[in-house]
Scaffold this motif. Sequence first.
Motif, PDB file in Angstrom:
ATOM      1  N   ILE A 201      -6.320   5.637   6.865  1.00  0.00           N
ATOM      2  CA  ILE A 201      -5.894   4.369   7.458  1.00  0.00           C
ATOM      3  C   ILE A 201      -5.304   3.462   6.382  1.00  0.00           C
ATOM      4  O   ILE A 201      -4.247   2.843   6.582  1.00  0.00           O
ATOM      5  N   GLU A 202      -5.964   3.385   5.254  1.00  0.00           N
ATOM      6  CA  GLU A 202      -5.443   2.570   4.152  1.00  0.00           C
ATOM      7  C   GLU A 202      -4.079   3.058   3.706  1.00  0.00           C
ATOM      8  O   GLU A 202      -3.166   2.270   3.439  1.00  0.00           O
TER       9      GLU A 202
ATOM     10  N   LEU B  26      -1.501   1.986   6.253  1.00  0.00           N
ATOM     11  CA  LEU B  26      -1.224   0.558   6.175  1.00  0.00           C
ATOM     12  C   LEU B  26      -0.355   0.229   4.956  1.00  0.00           C
ATOM     13  O   LEU B  26       0.531  -0.639   5.040  1.00  0.00           O
ATOM     14  N   LYS B  27      -0.602   0.917   3.850  1.00  0.00           N
ATOM     15  CA  LYS B  27       0.204   0.662   2.648  1.00  0.00           C
ATOM     16  C   LYS B  27       1.634   1.159   2.808  1.00  0.00           C
ATOM     17  O   LYS B  27       2.564   0.583   2.261  1.00  0.00           O
TER      18      LYS B  27
ATOM     19  N   GLY C 295       3.270   1.243   5.565  1.00  0.00           N
ATOM     20  CA  GLY C 295       3.976   0.467   6.579  1.00  0.00           C
ATOM     21  C   GLY C 295       4.344   1.274   7.815  1.00  0.00           C
ATOM     22  O   GLY C 295       5.099   0.805   8.658  1.00  0.00           O
TER      23      GLY C 295
END
Length: 63
Positions: free
Chosen positions: A54-55, A58-59, A61
Amino acid sequence: MVEDLQALEDRLKAVASLVDRLRSENQSLRASLTLSEVTVAALRQQIEDAGQRIEALLKSGQP
C-alpha cells in the motif's frame, strides 16, 4: 481399617487418573498453542507485506 485403606486406594487411583488426563490435555493444549503462534506470525507477516504494498502504491501515485 481395611475399608479405610480401600477407600484411600480408590481415591489415589482417581487422582492418578485425573493427573494422567490433565497431562494429556496439557500436551494437546501446548500443541494447539504452538500452531496458533505460528499462524499469528504468518498473519502478521501478511499484514506487514500488505502495508508495504500500500505504501509503495501511494508513493508511486497509482490508483
